[in-house]
Design a protein around this motif. Structure first.
Motif, PDB file in Angstrom:
ATOM      1  N   THR A  94      14.496  15.526   4.636  1.00  0.00           N
ATOM      2  CA  THR A  94      13.225  15.381   4.801  1.00  0.00           C
ATOM      3  C   THR A  94      12.315  14.605   4.250  1.00  0.00           C
ATOM      4  OG1 THR A  94      13.715  17.743   5.363  1.00  0.00           O
ATOM      5  CG2 THR A  94      11.366  17.231   5.289  1.00  0.00           C
ATOM      6  N   TYR A  95      12.565  14.593   2.799  1.00  0.00           N
ATOM      7  CA  TYR A  95      11.716  13.776   1.965  1.00  0.00           C
ATOM      8  C   TYR A  95      12.035  12.765   1.167  1.00  0.00           C
ATOM      9  CZ  TYR A  95       9.612  18.409   1.946  1.00  0.00           C
ATOM     10  OH  TYR A  95       9.017  19.792   2.408  1.00  0.00           O
ATOM     11  N   GLY A  96      13.187  12.571   1.362  1.00  0.00           N
ATOM     12  CA  GLY A  96      13.907  11.157   1.104  1.00  0.00           C
ATOM     13  C   GLY A  96      13.380  10.558  -0.251  1.00  0.00           C
ATOM     14  N   ILE A  97      13.130  11.480  -1.552  1.00  0.00           N
ATOM     15  CA  ILE A  97      12.724  10.967  -2.707  1.00  0.00           C
ATOM     16  C   ILE A  97      13.628  10.543  -3.464  1.00  0.00           C
ATOM     17  CG2 ILE A  97      11.478  12.076  -4.757  1.00  0.00           C
ATOM     18  CD1 ILE A  97      10.531  14.250  -2.852  1.00  0.00           C
ATOM     19  N   SER A  98      13.378   9.448  -4.098  1.00  0.00           N
ATOM     20  CA  SER A  98      14.601   8.896  -4.948  1.00  0.00           C
ATOM     21  C   SER A  98      13.857   8.653  -6.354  1.00  0.00           C
ATOM     22  CB  SER A  98      14.970   7.490  -4.671  1.00  0.00           C
ATOM     23  OG  SER A  98      13.921   6.637  -4.398  1.00  0.00           O
ATOM     24  N   VAL A  99      12.707   8.764  -6.813  1.00  0.00           N
ATOM     25  CA  VAL A  99      11.866   8.446  -7.951  1.00  0.00           C
ATOM     26  C   VAL A  99      11.075   9.615  -8.057  1.00  0.00           C
ATOM     27  CG1 VAL A  99      10.521   6.995  -9.215  1.00  0.00           C
ATOM     28  CG2 VAL A  99      12.189   5.875  -7.680  1.00  0.00           C
ATOM     29  N   ALA A 100      10.969  10.144  -9.655  1.00  0.00           N
ATOM     30  CA  ALA A 100       9.794  11.094  -9.900  1.00  0.00           C
ATOM     31  C   ALA A 100       8.939  10.254 -10.973  1.00  0.00           C
ATOM     32  CB  ALA A 100      10.543  12.336 -10.264  1.00  0.00           C
ATOM     33  N   ILE A 101       7.726  10.415 -10.514  1.00  0.00           N
ATOM     34  CA  ILE A 101       6.745   9.779 -11.659  1.00  0.00           C
ATOM     35  C   ILE A 101       5.965  10.887 -12.402  1.00  0.00           C
ATOM     36  CG2 ILE A 101       4.855   8.089 -12.116  1.00  0.00           C
ATOM     37  CD1 ILE A 101       5.935   6.436  -9.933  1.00  0.00           C
ATOM     38  N   LEU A 102       6.248  11.265 -13.560  1.00  0.00           N
ATOM     39  CA  LEU A 102       5.335  12.129 -14.307  1.00  0.00           C
ATOM     40  C   LEU A 102       4.231  11.536 -15.012  1.00  0.00           C
ATOM     41  CD1 LEU A 102       8.437  14.007 -16.006  1.00  0.00           C
ATOM     42  CD2 LEU A 102       8.038  13.943 -13.582  1.00  0.00           C
ATOM     43  N   VAL A 103       3.046  12.154 -14.606  1.00  0.00           N
ATOM     44  CA  VAL A 103       1.793  11.661 -15.208  1.00  0.00           C
ATOM     45  C   VAL A 103       1.124  12.951 -15.816  1.00  0.00           C
ATOM     46  CG1 VAL A 103       1.703   9.680 -13.829  1.00  0.00           C
ATOM     47  CG2 VAL A 103       0.525  11.831 -13.180  1.00  0.00           C
ATOM     48  N   GLY A 104      -0.161  12.957 -16.533  1.00  0.00           N
ATOM     49  CA  GLY A 104      -0.828  13.947 -16.978  1.00  0.00           C
ATOM     50  C   GLY A 104      -0.089  14.003 -18.409  1.00  0.00           C
ATOM     51  N   ASN A 151       0.814  -1.351   0.055  1.00  0.00           N
ATOM     52  CA  ASN A 151       0.003  -0.034   0.140  1.00  0.00           C
ATOM     53  C   ASN A 151       0.882   1.170   0.070  1.00  0.00           C
ATOM     54  OD1 ASN A 151      -2.716  -1.098  -0.154  1.00  0.00           O
ATOM     55  ND2 ASN A 151      -2.758  -1.531   2.053  1.00  0.00           N
ATOM     56  N   LEU A 152       0.217   2.406   0.034  1.00  0.00           N
ATOM     57  CA  LEU A 152       0.891   3.696  -0.064  1.00  0.00           C
ATOM     58  C   LEU A 152       0.714   4.552   1.061  1.00  0.00           C
ATOM     59  CD1 LEU A 152      -0.075   4.534  -3.914  1.00  0.00           C
ATOM     60  CD2 LEU A 152       2.150   3.433  -3.095  1.00  0.00           C
ATOM     61  N   LYS A 153       1.586   5.181   1.502  1.00  0.00           N
ATOM     62  CA  LYS A 153       1.562   6.072   2.692  1.00  0.00           C
ATOM     63  C   LYS A 153       1.671   7.626   2.074  1.00  0.00           C
ATOM     64  CE  LYS A 153       3.531   7.407   7.005  1.00  0.00           C
ATOM     65  NZ  LYS A 153       4.692   6.604   7.880  1.00  0.00           N
ATOM     66  N   GLU A 154       0.964   8.343   2.292  1.00  0.00           N
ATOM     67  CA  GLU A 154       1.295   9.951   1.869  1.00  0.00           C
ATOM     68  C   GLU A 154       2.080  10.584   2.782  1.00  0.00           C
ATOM     69  OE1 GLU A 154      -1.930  12.914   0.013  1.00  0.00           O
ATOM     70  OE2 GLU A 154      -1.655  13.279   2.394  1.00  0.00           O
ATOM     71  N   ILE A 155       3.285  10.996   2.167  1.00  0.00           N
ATOM     72  CA  ILE A 155       4.413  11.641   2.765  1.00  0.00           C
ATOM     73  C   ILE A 155       4.176  13.189   3.110  1.00  0.00           C
ATOM     74  CG2 ILE A 155       6.960  12.130   2.861  1.00  0.00           C
ATOM     75  CD1 ILE A 155       5.929   9.371   3.602  1.00  0.00           C
ATOM     76  N   HIS A 156       3.672  13.928   1.911  1.00  0.00           N
ATOM     77  CA  HIS A 156       3.547  15.204   1.973  1.00  0.00           C
ATOM     78  C   HIS A 156       2.005  15.500   1.076  1.00  0.00           C
ATOM     79  CE1 HIS A 156       4.365  19.223   0.995  1.00  0.00           C
ATOM     80  NE2 HIS A 156       5.187  19.242   1.830  1.00  0.00           N
ATOM     81  N   LYS A 157       1.460  16.283   1.579  1.00  0.00           N
ATOM     82  CA  LYS A 157       0.037  16.659   1.069  1.00  0.00           C
ATOM     83  C   LYS A 157       0.268  17.375  -0.215  1.00  0.00           C
ATOM     84  CE  LYS A 157      -3.502  16.534   3.952  1.00  0.00           C
ATOM     85  NZ  LYS A 157      -3.740  14.973   3.378  1.00  0.00           N
ATOM     86  N   LEU A 192       9.776  22.251  -7.767  1.00  0.00           N
ATOM     87  CA  LEU A 192      10.216  20.684  -7.301  1.00  0.00           C
ATOM     88  C   LEU A 192      11.688  20.946  -6.705  1.00  0.00           C
ATOM     89  CD1 LEU A 192       9.560  18.586 -10.868  1.00  0.00           C
ATOM     90  CD2 LEU A 192       8.523  18.433  -8.624  1.00  0.00           C
ATOM     91  N   GLN A 193      12.265  22.109  -6.638  1.00  0.00           N
ATOM     92  CA  GLN A 193      13.460  22.422  -6.387  1.00  0.00           C
ATOM     93  C   GLN A 193      13.546  21.974  -4.800  1.00  0.00           C
ATOM     94  OE1 GLN A 193      16.482  23.467  -8.592  1.00  0.00           O
ATOM     95  NE2 GLN A 193      17.434  22.646  -6.913  1.00  0.00           N
ATOM     96  N   VAL A 194      12.558  22.632  -4.127  1.00  0.00           N
ATOM     97  CA  VAL A 194      12.452  22.521  -2.487  1.00  0.00           C
ATOM     98  C   VAL A 194      12.447  20.963  -2.281  1.00  0.00           C
ATOM     99  CG1 VAL A 194      11.098  23.143  -0.765  1.00  0.00           C
ATOM    100  CG2 VAL A 194      10.852  24.470  -2.693  1.00  0.00           C
ATOM    101  N   PHE A 195      11.947  20.324  -3.052  1.00  0.00           N
ATOM    102  CA  PHE A 195      11.668  18.768  -2.764  1.00  0.00           C
ATOM    103  C   PHE A 195      13.267  18.120  -3.074  1.00  0.00           C
ATOM    104  CE2 PHE A 195       7.351  20.066  -3.455  1.00  0.00           C
ATOM    105  CZ  PHE A 195       6.821  19.589  -2.061  1.00  0.00           C
ATOM    106  N   TYR A 196      13.846  18.665  -3.920  1.00  0.00           N
ATOM    107  CA  TYR A 196      14.943  17.923  -4.310  1.00  0.00           C
ATOM    108  C   TYR A 196      16.049  18.271  -3.508  1.00  0.00           C
ATOM    109  CZ  TYR A 196      18.851  16.461  -7.754  1.00  0.00           C
ATOM    110  OH  TYR A 196      19.726  16.210  -8.098  1.00  0.00           O
ATOM    111  N   ASP A 197      16.163  19.558  -3.096  1.00  0.00           N
ATOM    112  CA  ASP A 197      16.929  20.015  -2.146  1.00  0.00           C
ATOM    113  C   ASP A 197      17.058  19.458  -0.703  1.00  0.00           C
ATOM    114  OD1 ASP A 197      18.024  21.787  -4.141  1.00  0.00           O
ATOM    115  OD2 ASP A 197      17.317  23.514  -3.623  1.00  0.00           O
ATOM    116  N   ASN A 198      15.804  18.875  -0.125  1.00  0.00           N
ATOM    117  CA  ASN A 198      15.793  18.614   0.770  1.00  0.00           C
ATOM    118  C   ASN A 198      15.530  16.983   0.973  1.00  0.00           C
ATOM    119  OD1 ASN A 198      15.675  20.941   2.926  1.00  0.00           O
ATOM    120  ND2 ASN A 198      14.233  21.654   1.286  1.00  0.00           N
ATOM    121  N   TYR A 199      16.653  16.358   0.771  1.00  0.00           N
ATOM    122  CA  TYR A 199      16.340  14.753   0.781  1.00  0.00           C
ATOM    123  C   TYR A 199      16.382  14.317   2.107  1.00  0.00           C
ATOM    124  CZ  TYR A 199      17.602   9.941   0.018  1.00  0.00           C
ATOM    125  OH  TYR A 199      17.380   8.512  -0.276  1.00  0.00           O
TER     126      TYR A 199
END
Ligand SMILES: Nc1ncnc2c1ncn2[C@@H]1O[C@H](COP(=O)(O)OP(=O)(O)OP(=O)(O)O)[C@@H](O)[C@H]1O
Ligand SMILES: [Mg+2]
Length: 443
Positions: free
Chosen positions: A385-395, A246-252, A376-383
């Motif tokens: 806090t956010y720990g993001i390794s993947v970006a999924i682009l949709v739309g 399942n998925l957990k929401e990390i940031h609104k 996006l820069q804010v999320f990229y600069d704060n690894y």
């Protein structure tokens, strides 16, 4: 967590987008076997089949009934205009953003059609939902041969941008109820959540093992950012894959009005720079068919632009536009272009064509791409806090290599993935969400 699986015979989703809309459905027995087996509406665009239609509504002069939707609405309005019979009809395009911008949104809120005639937003939106619902039910009726009434057996799902406030979301629910969808059969899905649910069901990551490349789904612990770049808004959310899948929401959800229609707006501004606003307005008023044709042509051409392409994009200028232009000025088109800042990037070609440098077309993308990158820069600069390794682009806008390459280039430590048919991911994800709401775990 308790199971939130639907027991209905089928799930039907409506993605009411700013620029494009569509419906899709899947039967429970198919979902149980293969969740991604989803049937999507096929629209006839006049030049081919497309999975989405423009969010354009043509409402009769009675102000109560919808005459046509999508490509049909555009064509019918153009033919009415040709015979000068269009004045009393209501013609709405790209009106979803009006709800986002209106902080005082209520049942009394009115929106203006293309010619400035007002109508209740609730009426327009419920008529569109009614149309999409009836269209889907007609298709189902032709497929389901048994005598039982299947209407009660549908779980409906309607998508809304995650950055909308509660007022706008409940407004959409009310509009759907007015369109005849029962409240207890209706779910509102947030667009990026629906997208994320869909991405859980499709193979995304490529891994090299024994020198061979295999495709695997995102593994537990992965935190990824979903960028839903549509026509109106770009919505961003961060999710983590849990041990149970399942998925957990990390940031609104956050985001803004930086969607693909900003590119169209930049093109319109470019036309205004050359021809002047009064000429363009008169052209729209006198020759709406040609006006629509010019923007439909741009829609096709802009999809061909790439971050490093060098070819010219040639646009045929409608005769009506040139005639209006010539009646308003003594100068030639070349003279006027030479006085604009982009003189070096345009050529007047034979056969009333304008050749635009690909760098000029790319520049139409820059304002919206810049806004997305800044966000996006804010999320990229704060690894940390956010720990993001993947970006999924949709739309749909994610299908533009100009946007996806800019994201890849600027955020090189993220693995940037663009699923196939990115423009349909929200719609299909909404169907999956209707079958099983337990996939997203908030908090
Ligand atoms: N290949 C492409 N290159 C550039 N832009 C594209 C491409 N494909 C689609 N688009 C743009 O994407 C937008 C449509 O995307 P989508 O269908 O996801 O939006 P929507 O659902 O109508 O909008 P929203 O989700 O904001 O309400 C349009 O602006 C369209 O021009
Ligand atoms: Mg959308």
């Amino acid at each position: 967590m308790a199971s939130l699986k639907s027991h209905k015979l089928l799930v039907a989703a409506i993605d009411f987008g700013t620029t494009f809309s569509s419906w899709a459905y899947s039967f429970k027995h198919d979902y149980d076997k293969e969740p991604t087996q989803i049937i999507v509406k096929e629209w006839n665009s006049g030049i081919g089949i497309s999975s989405k239609a423009p969010t354009t509504a043509l409402i009769r002069p009675d102000g109560k009934t919808l005459h046509a939707f999508g490509y049909d609405a555009e064509d019918k309005y153009a033919s009415l205009a040709q015979n000068n019979e269009h004045k009393d009809w209501y013609y709405f395009r790209r009106f979803k953003m009006a709800l986002f911008k209106d902080m005082t949104l209520s049942r009394q809120t009115q929106i203006e059609d293309e010619s400035g005639k007002k109508m209740l937003a609730m009426k327009v939106i419920s008529l569109v939902i009614l149309y999409l619902k009836d269209d889907l039910q007609k298709e189902l009726a032709s497929k389901i041969t048994s005598a039982f009434s299947f209407e009660e057996e549908i779980q409906w799902v309607l998508t809304t941008p995650a950055i909308w406030n509660d007022k706008a979301r409940s407004f959409m629910r009310e509009a759907a109820i007015e369109a005849g969808i029962r409240n207890d059969q209706l779910l509102i899905a947030l667009e990026p959540e629906a997208a994320s649910v869909y991405c859980r069901h499709i193979p995304l990551e490529t891994k090299s093992s024994d020198g061979r490349t295999s495709i695997v789904p995102l593994c537990p612990g992965t935190r990824y950012i979903v960028v839903d770049a549509g026509g109106g808004t770009v919505d961003i959310t961060i999710h983590e894959v849990m041990e149970d899948g399942n998925l957990k929401e990390i940031h609104k959800a956050t985001g803004g009005a930086w969607g693909g229609q900003e590119v169209d707006e930049a093109f319109k501004q470019f036309l205004i720079n050359i021809f002047g606003n009064p000429v363009l307005q008169k052209f729209k008023l006198d020759a709406i068919d040609d006006y629509n044709g010019l923007f439909r042509d741009f829609e096709v051409k802009k999809r061909k632009s790439s971050p490093d392409g060098t070819a010219h994009l040639a646009f045929t200028l409608p005769v009506a536009l040139l005639e209006i232009f010539q009646s308003e000025t003594e100068e030639t088109l070349t003279d006027v272009i030479n006085q604009t800042p982009f003189a070096a990037n345009i050529k007047v070609l034979k056969g009333n064509k304008l050749g635009l440098d690909s760098s000029l077309v790319r520049s139409f993308y820059y304002p919206s791409v810049r806004s997305v990158l800044e966000h996006l820069q804010v999320f990229y600069d704060n690894y940390e806090t956010y720990g993001i390794s993947v970006a999924i682009l949709v739309g749909g806008f994610s299908e533009s290599p100009i946007l996806s390459c800019a994201i890849k280039d600027n955020f090189s430590s993220w693995k940037v993935l663009v699923p196939q048919d990115a423009g349909l991911v929200v719609l299909k994800g909404a169907v999956l969400y209707g079958h099983d709401q337990s996939t997203i775990v908030t908090g």
